[in-house]
Design an enzyme around this catalytic site. Structure first.
Site, PDB file in Angstrom:
ATOM      1  N   ARG A  46       1.911   4.068   3.394  1.00  0.00           N
ATOM      2  CA  ARG A  46       1.822   4.886   4.616  1.00  0.00           C
ATOM      3  C   ARG A  46       2.338   4.103   5.816  1.00  0.00           C
ATOM      4  NH1 ARG A  46      -4.384   6.239   4.098  1.00  0.00           N
ATOM      5  NH2 ARG A  46      -4.323   5.683   1.909  1.00  0.00           N
ATOM      6  N   ASN A 100     -16.839   9.552  -6.606  1.00  0.00           N
ATOM      7  CA  ASN A 100     -15.779   9.443  -5.611  1.00  0.00           C
ATOM      8  C   ASN A 100     -14.533  10.081  -6.227  1.00  0.00           C
ATOM      9  OD1 ASN A 100     -13.824   8.678  -3.802  1.00  0.00           O
ATOM     10  ND2 ASN A 100     -14.195   6.467  -3.990  1.00  0.00           N
ATOM     11  N   ARG A 151     -18.734  10.679  -2.159  1.00  0.00           N
ATOM     12  CA  ARG A 151     -17.898  10.258  -1.047  1.00  0.00           C
ATOM     13  C   ARG A 151     -17.080  11.476  -0.613  1.00  0.00           C
ATOM     14  NH1 ARG A 151     -13.678   5.310  -1.098  1.00  0.00           N
ATOM     15  NH2 ARG A 151     -13.308   5.248   1.136  1.00  0.00           N
ATOM     16  N   HIS A 173     -12.617   5.049   6.491  1.00  0.00           N
ATOM     17  CA  HIS A 173     -13.205   3.824   5.905  1.00  0.00           C
ATOM     18  C   HIS A 173     -14.602   3.538   6.473  1.00  0.00           C
ATOM     19  CE1 HIS A 173      -8.886   2.310   4.967  1.00  0.00           C
ATOM     20  NE2 HIS A 173      -9.427   2.789   3.869  1.00  0.00           N
TER      21      HIS A 173
END
Ligand code: ADP
Length: 404
Positions: A246, A13, A98, A186
């Site tokens: 964010r 990842n 990923r 996600h």
């Protein structure tokens, strides 16, 4: 060909400055966790950590000067070097990566070849902050593990089951055709949670779930019968609920105002929305819920209340999108740990049948709902790496037709 059951599935990842890994043994019952860890601070002050399946730290290394791994390829070399000793000769039979963006077309994991790499490269403009690092990880792994099959698993794929009305923005149709749509992210986490619940309770797995993946990045997803129906993240991972840094959902008119009237530049607005907003911006203290909760000042309290309000609102909206809710599931760093914030989020959701048992919530139990409450409220640990390992093993083991 069936996979070598003594072999290892290596999950990678790659983030902007980190490379996480997880090594699983391929067993007839599926992937079995062996080791996991990461090199973080790539390009600055790299730090390598590796742990066994029980979480015991087996390696912890920092570097000085020129020896430090300076890029993802060098970080991968560090990981492989360590794994070679740890795995005692067990071969890596497949790699699972990923990949943040699979665009409109990748609705499932895929074996990577040159054609797929080119398609993933074309998606870079959709996720410029993440996709290039994911692809760098794949390229580095391809050099080290020549001939070993590699699989890309997408954060967007799970959401491709959503209806057009859930994916579209109310823009002229040509924008949808050009890929301007709600992708949702996600997905590997949601898929893992949904499958794990289905394995533990098939009726629940077939039911209506709202899953709240609340970490540094945060989103929620409505899942019905194991399929994503709606999610809070949109075209990018900026939309939805406020996150560590964010902003989450924002009136697009604010951006027009900033770029127009206020004369802010695009890089300034980008930095503001991705790195200076959310819990960090609201609290003025930190992006970390633990530090905000400990601060005890009004801005911290307001930041937590704002976060809870927005998450609560999305739970209601997502429940409406699937005609009700059988279970609410909390996961990821905040969802799995932040007891007070979970309670704050659920306050006022009694009208939906959601009620917490304060003692069970405080104890971080798997089921934190009050006795007799119509909706189950669950806390589950997500495991995106395991989901990737499962997909990878499945694809590598799948019988393939004769080569063309
Ligand atoms: P990422 O999106 O980076 O994978 P995580 O899922 O690891 O993030 O979540 C990290 C966040 O979880 C931290 O920033 C912190 O806000 C929150 N968190 C972790 N542990 C706790 C805790 N015990 N109490 C409250 N919040 C916590």
């Amino acid at each position: 060909m069936s996979p070598d059951m003594n072999g290892i599935v290596l999950v990678l990842n790659a983030g902007s400055s980190s490379l996480k890994f997880a090594a699983f043994a391929a067993t007839p019952a599926g992937p079995e966790a062996r080791y996991a860890g990461q090199v973080e601070g790539i390009g600055a002050a790299p730090h390598f950590v590796a742990k066994d399946a029980c979480g015991e730290r087996l390696a912890d290394r920092r570097w000085e000067g020129a020896e430090a791994p300076a890029n993802h390829a060098a970080a991968l070399a560090v990981i492989i070097d360590w794994l070679e000793t740890a795995l005692q000769g067990a071969p890596v039979i497949a790699l699972g990566h990923r990949v943040v963006h699979g665009g409109p077309d990748f609705a499932a994991p895929v074996l990577i070849d040159l054609h797929v790499m080119a398609e993933l490269q074309d998606l870079v403009p959709l996720a410029p902050l993440h996709q290039p690092h994911n692809l760098a990880g794949i390229a580095a792994a391809a050099k080290h593990f020549r001939g070993v099959p590699q699989v890309a698993c997408f954060d967007t794929a799970f959401h491709r089951s959503q209806a057009r009305e859930a994916q579209a923005f109310a823009l002229p149709r040509r924008f949808f055709d050009q890929g301007i749509l709600r992708y949702g992210f996600h997905g590997l986490s949601y898929e893992y949670i949904s499958r794990a619940l289905a394995a533990e309770d098939p009726a629940l797995g077939a039911g209506r779930l709202v899953v709240a993946h609340l970490g540094n990045g945060a989103s929620l997803c409505a899942i019905e019968g194991g399929r994503s129906r709606a999610s809070t993240m949109g075209f990018t991972a900026l939309d939805g609920v406020p996150m560590g840094t964010r902003c989450g959902q924002i009136d697009p008119g604010v951006l027009l105002h900033m770029l127009g009237t206020m004369g802010m530049t695009l890089p300034e607005v980008t930095k503001l929305l991705y790195s200076e907003s959310g819990l960090k911006g609201l609290s003025g203290i930190s992006q970390d819920v633990r530090e905000i909760e400990a601060a005890g000042i009004e801005a911290a309290e307001q930041a937590l209340e704002h976060f809870a309000f927005r998450v609560r609102r999305e739970i209601g909206a997502l429940a409406a999108s699937i005609g009700g809710i059988d279970a609410l599931v909390f996961t990821a760093g905040i969802g799995e740990n932040a007891r007070a914030l979970r309670a704050r989020i659920c306050r006022g959701l009694e009208f939906l049948g959601i009620a917490l048992d304060p003692a069970r919530n405080e104890a971080n139990a798997g089921d934190i709902s009050a006795a007799g409450a119509p909706v189950r409220v669950l806390v589950r640990r997500t495991d995106e790496e395991r989901m990737i390992a499962e997909h990878t093993l499945h694809l590598v083991a799948a019988p393939r037709g004769p080569a063309a």
